[in-house]
Design a protein around this motif. Structure first.
Motif, PDB file in Angstrom:
ATOM      1  N   MET A 124     115.500  88.134 -32.608  1.00  0.00           N
ATOM      2  CA  MET A 124     115.768  87.460 -33.891  1.00  0.00           C
ATOM      3  C   MET A 124     116.912  88.140 -34.647  1.00  0.00           C
ATOM      4  N   SER A 125     117.000  89.465 -34.589  1.00  0.00           N
ATOM      5  CA  SER A 125     118.111  90.182 -35.248  1.00  0.00           C
ATOM      6  C   SER A 125     119.447  89.764 -34.661  1.00  0.00           C
ATOM      7  N   ALA A 126     119.492  89.661 -33.337  1.00  0.00           N
ATOM      8  CA  ALA A 126     120.728  89.236 -32.675  1.00  0.00           C
ATOM      9  C   ALA A 126     121.072  87.798 -33.055  1.00  0.00           C
ATOM     10  N   LYS A 127     120.069  86.938 -33.092  1.00  0.00           N
ATOM     11  CA  LYS A 127     120.288  85.539 -33.476  1.00  0.00           C
ATOM     12  C   LYS A 127     120.814  85.462 -34.913  1.00  0.00           C
ATOM     13  N   GLN A 128     120.225  86.245 -35.794  1.00  0.00           N
ATOM     14  CA  GLN A 128     120.633  86.233 -37.199  1.00  0.00           C
ATOM     15  C   GLN A 128     122.091  86.678 -37.344  1.00  0.00           C
ATOM     16  N   LEU A 129     122.483  87.705 -36.622  1.00  0.00           N
ATOM     17  CA  LEU A 129     123.862  88.175 -36.714  1.00  0.00           C
ATOM     18  C   LEU A 129     124.834  87.134 -36.170  1.00  0.00           C
ATOM     19  N   LEU A 130     124.477  86.467 -35.084  1.00  0.00           N
ATOM     20  CA  LEU A 130     125.337  85.394 -34.576  1.00  0.00           C
ATOM     21  C   LEU A 130     125.396  84.241 -35.565  1.00  0.00           C
ATOM     22  N   ASN A 131     124.263  83.936 -36.192  1.00  0.00           N
ATOM     23  CA  ASN A 131     124.239  82.866 -37.184  1.00  0.00           C
ATOM     24  C   ASN A 131     125.103  83.208 -38.396  1.00  0.00           C
ATOM     25  N   GLU A 132     125.122  84.477 -38.783  1.00  0.00           N
ATOM     26  CA  GLU A 132     126.004  84.909 -39.878  1.00  0.00           C
ATOM     27  C   GLU A 132     127.472  84.701 -39.515  1.00  0.00           C
ATOM     28  N   ASN A 133     127.756  84.660 -38.210  1.00  0.00           N
ATOM     29  CA  ASN A 133     129.110  84.410 -37.716  1.00  0.00           C
ATOM     30  C   ASN A 133     129.300  82.944 -37.312  1.00  0.00           C
ATOM     31  N   LYS A 134     128.507  82.057 -37.915  1.00  0.00           N
ATOM     32  CA  LYS A 134     128.655  80.611 -37.806  1.00  0.00           C
ATOM     33  C   LYS A 134     128.197  79.979 -36.487  1.00  0.00           C
ATOM     34  N   VAL A 135     127.449  80.710 -35.659  1.00  0.00           N
ATOM     35  CA  VAL A 135     126.869  80.075 -34.478  1.00  0.00           C
ATOM     36  C   VAL A 135     125.634  79.311 -34.962  1.00  0.00           C
ATOM     37  N   SER A 136     125.564  78.036 -34.641  1.00  0.00           N
ATOM     38  CA  SER A 136     124.499  77.162 -35.126  1.00  0.00           C
ATOM     39  C   SER A 136     123.129  77.587 -34.616  1.00  0.00           C
ATOM     40  N   ASN A 137     122.157  77.612 -35.532  1.00  0.00           N
ATOM     41  CA  ASN A 137     120.774  77.926 -35.164  1.00  0.00           C
ATOM     42  C   ASN A 137     120.232  76.960 -34.120  1.00  0.00           C
ATOM     43  N   ASP A 138     120.704  75.704 -34.156  1.00  0.00           N
ATOM     44  CA  ASP A 138     120.228  74.687 -33.214  1.00  0.00           C
ATOM     45  C   ASP A 138     120.586  75.018 -31.767  1.00  0.00           C
ATOM     46  N   ARG A 139     121.564  75.872 -31.569  1.00  0.00           N
ATOM     47  CA  ARG A 139     122.010  76.229 -30.219  1.00  0.00           C
ATOM     48  C   ARG A 139     121.304  77.460 -29.672  1.00  0.00           C
ATOM     49  N   MET A 140     120.580  78.192 -30.519  1.00  0.00           N
ATOM     50  CA  MET A 140     120.021  79.475 -30.111  1.00  0.00           C
ATOM     51  C   MET A 140     118.494  79.442 -30.061  1.00  0.00           C
ATOM     52  N   PHE A 141     117.965  80.063 -29.016  1.00  0.00           N
ATOM     53  CA  PHE A 141     116.524  80.170 -28.820  1.00  0.00           C
ATOM     54  C   PHE A 141     116.213  81.634 -28.511  1.00  0.00           C
ATOM     55  N   THR A 142     115.100  82.136 -29.058  1.00  0.00           N
ATOM     56  CA  THR A 142     114.759  83.542 -28.849  1.00  0.00           C
ATOM     57  C   THR A 142     113.453  83.670 -28.088  1.00  0.00           C
ATOM     58  N   TRP A 143     113.341  84.810 -27.424  1.00  0.00           N
ATOM     59  CA  TRP A 143     112.144  85.088 -26.642  1.00  0.00           C
ATOM     60  C   TRP A 143     112.000  86.594 -26.524  1.00  0.00           C
TER      61      TRP A 143
END
Length: 176
Positions: A124-143
């Protein structure tokens, strides 16, 4: 009767032609998405000098060096990783026909439930940092995978450090 046979013969030829065109179109589509993924792979390889970037069938896998991402028992990304994540996000944003699976990992220190939660928080931390850099949440899944897929032995400090990581698997989105 002869006319019926002639019409049947032409129907068979038409169906074979359609089948051939369909298979060529599917092959062309497959080739185009492979080309797309190969370009993304090459760009990631060029930009992310410190990361391990590999192409596996139709996906691209990115693993940042273990000493860059997390300290032991932490889900907070080290500050020095932020510039690399910015470059990573820039490439991901240019190739928006992909989905990203982010998997968090731990070493085997601690209880299984704790490691599972920690691995989920790392992803989730990695996803959040990518999202802060404008990568859409809809494209990312965490596990969170906890200590299930170690890269190194868990009986050495170097091995444990290697296992504290986040992996990114980039897949072509067939809907695009």
């Amino acid at each position: 009767m002869r006319r019926t046979l002639l019409i049947s013969k032409y129907c068979i030829y038409a169906m074979l032609g359609i089948a051939l065109m369909t298979s060529c179109a599917a092959s062309k589509k497959s080739t185009s998405h492979q080309t797309y993924m190969n370009k993304q792979y090459q760009e990631l390889k060029d930009v992310l000098n410190e990361a391990e970037v590999s192409i596996i069938k139709d996906s691209v896998k990115v693993i940042f060096p273990n000493n860059v991402l997390f300290a032991s028992s932490s889900d907070q990304l080290n500050e020095r990783v932020k510039p690399m994540f910015t470059q990573f996000a820039d490439v991901l944003n240019r190739y928006n026909k992909t989905k990203i699976l982010i998997t968090g990992h731990t070493d085997n220190t601690g209880a299984a439930d704790y490691n599972r939660q920690l691995s989920e928080k790392r992803a989730m931390s990695a996803k959040q940092l990518l999202n802060e850099n404008k990568v859409s949440n809809d494209r990312m899944f965490t596990w969170g995978l906890a200590d299930r897929n170690p890269l190194g032995p868990n009986n050495t400090e170097a091995g444990k450090a290697k296992n504290r990581r986040v992996e990114f698997v980039i897949l072509y989105d067939m809907k695009n």
